[in-house]
Scaffold this active site. Sequence first.
Site, PDB file in Angstrom:
ATOM      1  N   LEU A 169       0.853  -1.183   0.000  1.00  0.00           N
ATOM      2  CA  LEU A 169       0.000   0.000   0.000  1.00  0.00           C
ATOM      3  C   LEU A 169       0.889   1.233   0.000  1.00  0.00           C
ATOM      4  O   LEU A 169       1.878   1.285   0.736  1.00  0.00           O
ATOM      5  CB  LEU A 169      -0.896   0.022   1.248  1.00  0.00           C
ATOM      6  CG  LEU A 169      -2.291  -0.587   1.168  1.00  0.00           C
ATOM      7  CD1 LEU A 169      -2.985  -0.456   2.518  1.00  0.00           C
ATOM      8  CD2 LEU A 169      -3.135   0.077   0.089  1.00  0.00           C
ATOM      9  N   ASP A 170       0.536   2.238  -0.805  1.00  0.00           N
ATOM     10  CA  ASP A 170       1.276   3.495  -0.792  1.00  0.00           C
ATOM     11  C   ASP A 170       1.205   4.128   0.596  1.00  0.00           C
ATOM     12  O   ASP A 170       0.232   3.915   1.335  1.00  0.00           O
ATOM     13  CB  ASP A 170       0.681   4.472  -1.814  1.00  0.00           C
ATOM     14  CG  ASP A 170       0.981   4.066  -3.251  1.00  0.00           C
ATOM     15  OD1 ASP A 170       1.947   3.311  -3.453  1.00  0.00           O
ATOM     16  OD2 ASP A 170       0.256   4.516  -4.158  1.00  0.00           O
ATOM     17  N   PRO A 171       2.205   4.939   0.967  1.00  0.00           N
ATOM     18  CA  PRO A 171       2.197   5.567   2.299  1.00  0.00           C
ATOM     19  C   PRO A 171       0.921   6.348   2.595  1.00  0.00           C
ATOM     20  O   PRO A 171       0.410   6.304   3.717  1.00  0.00           O
ATOM     21  CB  PRO A 171       3.422   6.489   2.255  1.00  0.00           C
ATOM     22  CG  PRO A 171       4.355   5.810   1.298  1.00  0.00           C
ATOM     23  CD  PRO A 171       3.462   5.198   0.243  1.00  0.00           C
ATOM     24  N   ALA A 192      -2.083   5.811   1.604  1.00  0.00           N
ATOM     25  CA  ALA A 192      -3.273   4.960   1.702  1.00  0.00           C
ATOM     26  C   ALA A 192      -3.409   4.320   3.075  1.00  0.00           C
ATOM     27  O   ALA A 192      -2.432   4.122   3.800  1.00  0.00           O
ATOM     28  CB  ALA A 192      -3.226   3.880   0.632  1.00  0.00           C
ATOM     29  N   ARG A 238      -4.179   5.542  -8.416  1.00  0.00           N
ATOM     30  CA  ARG A 238      -3.631   6.855  -8.781  1.00  0.00           C
ATOM     31  C   ARG A 238      -3.691   7.067 -10.293  1.00  0.00           C
ATOM     32  O   ARG A 238      -3.982   8.167 -10.768  1.00  0.00           O
ATOM     33  CB  ARG A 238      -2.165   6.957  -8.343  1.00  0.00           C
ATOM     34  CG  ARG A 238      -1.948   7.091  -6.867  1.00  0.00           C
ATOM     35  CD  ARG A 238      -0.475   7.296  -6.570  1.00  0.00           C
ATOM     36  NE  ARG A 238       0.298   6.064  -6.661  1.00  0.00           N
ATOM     37  CZ  ARG A 238       1.576   6.010  -7.017  1.00  0.00           C
ATOM     38  NH1 ARG A 238       2.218   7.113  -7.368  1.00  0.00           N
ATOM     39  NH2 ARG A 238       2.218   4.858  -7.037  1.00  0.00           N
TER      40      ARG A 238
END
Length: 301
Positions: free
Chosen positions: A44-46, A48, A188
Amino acid sequence: MTEKHTTPDGLVIVDKPSGFTSHDVVAKMRGIARTRRVGHAGTLDPMATGVLVLGVERATKLLGHLALTEKEYLGTIRLGQTTLTDDAEGEITGSRDASKVTWEAIDAGVAELSGDIMQVPSKVSAIKIKGVRSYKRAREGEEFEIPARPVTVSSFAVYDVRDAVADDGTPVLDLVVSVTCSSGTYIRALARDLGAGLGVGGHLTALRRTRVGPYKLDGARTLDQLQQELTVMPVADAAGAAFPRWGVDARRARLLANGVRLEMPEEYTGVGAVAVFDPEGRLLALVEEHKGKAKSLAVFG
């Protein structure tokens, strides 16, 4: 006398907080569980939040075999501004009045990005281009292209459209969306492409993952909750829920434990990983069918 600490092994479903990388969560869990044997499935992206699947101790053997191919998200897309990273973490690279964009146009744009599509991942991502992470190339100002790749967006729905004004005074629209998609899909990039198709640009401002494969948000725990009480899904339960189950008798269990490649029933042909259990319900191994026999993927018994 010092009390001996026993680390339970199993899957841990974490509700990741914003601002943490997936590796940050693994590092935190190593402290909570008091073991180095912690890994994660998926990233997971930071920015999120939401479901992140961790394996502790023996459950790390399961991670590479879990079928986490479908994921669900709730998010917010801002139309009217683009950023370097296609999300709110990056600097703004362009602004354009989005107040005239209609619901009908948004629906048409969403339809174009639904189903089986070709998607170009965000440039600031972990994808390697000629051996170098694309985010490193992007941060060094390098011009490069990432090839489009096939993804499946099985559901892309807009629940609300809100008028807003960006910090620079630009009229923008904030869309509350839900997405169900295949592994490897960049939300994104969906935000970027929706905005581009509508002629105003777009980026993702919030994202929450609500499901990964069979693991849902209602079964997840925050790091603070896990610090108070470490809740794990035992390895046998996790394997039984994630893979087809093959029960063997005591004789075949002994043969399997001794490295013998058992004949597999035809029903398991072509299904991928299969969890093998002994008569007492103990997880013995993960195997897959290969030329009619059980090829071990991971051994637990």
